[in-house]
Design a protein around this motif. Structure first.
Motif, PDB file in Angstrom:
ATOM      1  N   ILE A  53     -12.517  23.139 -53.819  1.00 53.99           N
ATOM      2  CA  ILE A  53     -11.416  23.750 -53.084  1.00 53.99           C
ATOM      3  C   ILE A  53     -11.677  23.561 -51.601  1.00 53.99           C
ATOM      4  O   ILE A  53     -12.810  23.693 -51.138  1.00 53.99           O
ATOM      5  N   ASP A  54     -10.622  23.243 -50.891  1.00 56.86           N
ATOM      6  CA  ASP A  54     -10.744  23.090 -49.440  1.00 56.86           C
ATOM      7  C   ASP A  54     -11.218  24.420 -48.855  1.00 56.86           C
ATOM      8  O   ASP A  54     -10.621  25.464 -49.139  1.00 56.86           O
ATOM      9  N   PRO A  55     -12.285  24.429 -48.067  1.00 61.41           N
ATOM     10  CA  PRO A  55     -12.810  25.678 -47.526  1.00 61.41           C
ATOM     11  C   PRO A  55     -11.760  26.447 -46.716  1.00 61.41           C
ATOM     12  O   PRO A  55     -11.714  27.673 -46.771  1.00 61.41           O
ATOM     13  N   HIS A  56     -10.935  25.732 -46.008  1.00 63.55           N
ATOM     14  CA  HIS A  56      -9.900  26.391 -45.206  1.00 63.55           C
ATOM     15  C   HIS A  56      -8.900  27.092 -46.120  1.00 63.55           C
ATOM     16  O   HIS A  56      -8.536  28.252 -45.895  1.00 63.55           O
ATOM     17  N   ASP A  57      -8.471  26.396 -47.190  1.00 62.61           N
ATOM     18  CA  ASP A  57      -7.539  27.008 -48.144  1.00 62.61           C
ATOM     19  C   ASP A  57      -8.192  28.187 -48.867  1.00 62.61           C
ATOM     20  O   ASP A  57      -7.554  29.205 -49.120  1.00 62.61           O
ATOM     21  N   ALA A  58      -9.460  28.030 -49.222  1.00 58.62           N
ATOM     22  CA  ALA A  58     -10.177  29.107 -49.900  1.00 58.62           C
ATOM     23  C   ALA A  58     -10.271  30.333 -48.996  1.00 58.62           C
ATOM     24  O   ALA A  58     -10.103  31.472 -49.452  1.00 58.62           O
ATOM     25  N   GLN A  59     -10.525  30.109 -47.718  1.00 52.17           N
ATOM     26  CA  GLN A  59     -10.604  31.224 -46.774  1.00 52.17           C
ATOM     27  C   GLN A  59      -9.252  31.907 -46.639  1.00 52.17           C
ATOM     28  O   GLN A  59      -9.167  33.136 -46.606  1.00 52.17           O
ATOM     29  N   ILE A  60      -8.185  31.130 -46.599  1.00 53.94           N
ATOM     30  CA  ILE A  60      -6.842  31.707 -46.503  1.00 53.94           C
ATOM     31  C   ILE A  60      -6.554  32.568 -47.728  1.00 53.94           C
ATOM     32  O   ILE A  60      -6.074  33.699 -47.602  1.00 53.94           O
ATOM     33  N   ARG A  62      -8.750  33.978 -49.738  1.00 54.52           N
ATOM     34  CA  ARG A  62      -9.637  35.147 -49.705  1.00 54.52           C
ATOM     35  C   ARG A  62      -9.097  36.199 -48.749  1.00 54.52           C
ATOM     36  O   ARG A  62      -9.059  37.396 -49.068  1.00 54.52           O
ATOM     37  N   LEU A  63      -8.621  35.762 -47.592  1.00 52.61           N
ATOM     38  CA  LEU A  63      -8.082  36.703 -46.609  1.00 52.61           C
ATOM     39  C   LEU A  63      -6.783  37.338 -47.107  1.00 52.61           C
ATOM     40  O   LEU A  63      -6.530  38.519 -46.857  1.00 52.61           O
ATOM     41  N   ASP A  67      -6.388  41.212 -47.615  1.00 49.77           N
ATOM     42  CA  ASP A  67      -5.272  41.891 -46.947  1.00 49.77           C
ATOM     43  C   ASP A  67      -4.493  42.750 -47.939  1.00 49.77           C
ATOM     44  O   ASP A  67      -4.176  43.903 -47.659  1.00 49.77           O
ATOM     45  N   ALA A  68      -4.205  42.190 -49.126  1.00 53.24           N
ATOM     46  CA  ALA A  68      -3.471  42.942 -50.148  1.00 53.24           C
ATOM     47  C   ALA A  68      -4.281  44.156 -50.609  1.00 53.24           C
ATOM     48  O   ALA A  68      -3.727  45.247 -50.791  1.00 53.24           O
TER      49      ALA A  68
END
Length: 132
Positions: A53-60, A62-63, A67-68
């Motif tokens: 998984i793209d780390p940037h997408d994974a971070q998004i 996760r955030l 947030d939810a």
């Protein structure tokens, strides 16, 4: 002979470009460039297949999940605060009613005058129908 100049010549300047004739020094970024390219190629292939998984997408993601979760916690806390506020208002209302009743009974006793105590029975049993 020319006097020695303290300034660097163009040849000695650290920011000058290397010419084709000069030997290149081995720099780690240049030495292992083929390995970096291979790594990037393999990583891109695995990302396309979905194994990585793209780390940037994974971070998004996760955030977004965090947030939810935090929003749900805030809503739960808000509800808890509202419930406790209602409970507090009810408690204060009951205390005020009890205080008013005590004051009313004190005034009633003061108006009647001295209170006469009833004689106690010798058997000390509770009267019929009482819960004692």
């Amino acid at each position: 002979m020319r006097p020695q100049d303290d300034r660097l010549s163009c040849r000695d300047h650290p920011h000058r470009l290397l010419s084709e004739e000069e030997p290149r020094r081995h720099h780690p970024a240049r030495t292992y460039q083929h390995l970096a390219e291979e790594f990037e190629r393999r990583r891109a292939e695995l990302q396309e297949v979905g194994k990585i998984i793209d780390p940037h997408d994974a971070q998004i993601e996760r955030l977004k999940t965090e947030d939810a979760t935090l929003k749900a916690r805030i809503l739960a806390r808000d509800q808890q605060i509202e419930d406790l506020s209602e409970f507090k208002a009810l408690g204060i209302s009951r205390l005020a009613a009890q205080h008013d009743e005590i004051e009313r009974l004190r005034r009633q006793i003061a108006e009647i005058g001295p209170v006469r105590q009833l004689p106690r029975s010798a058997s000390r049993k509770a009267p019929y129908g009482s819960s004692s």
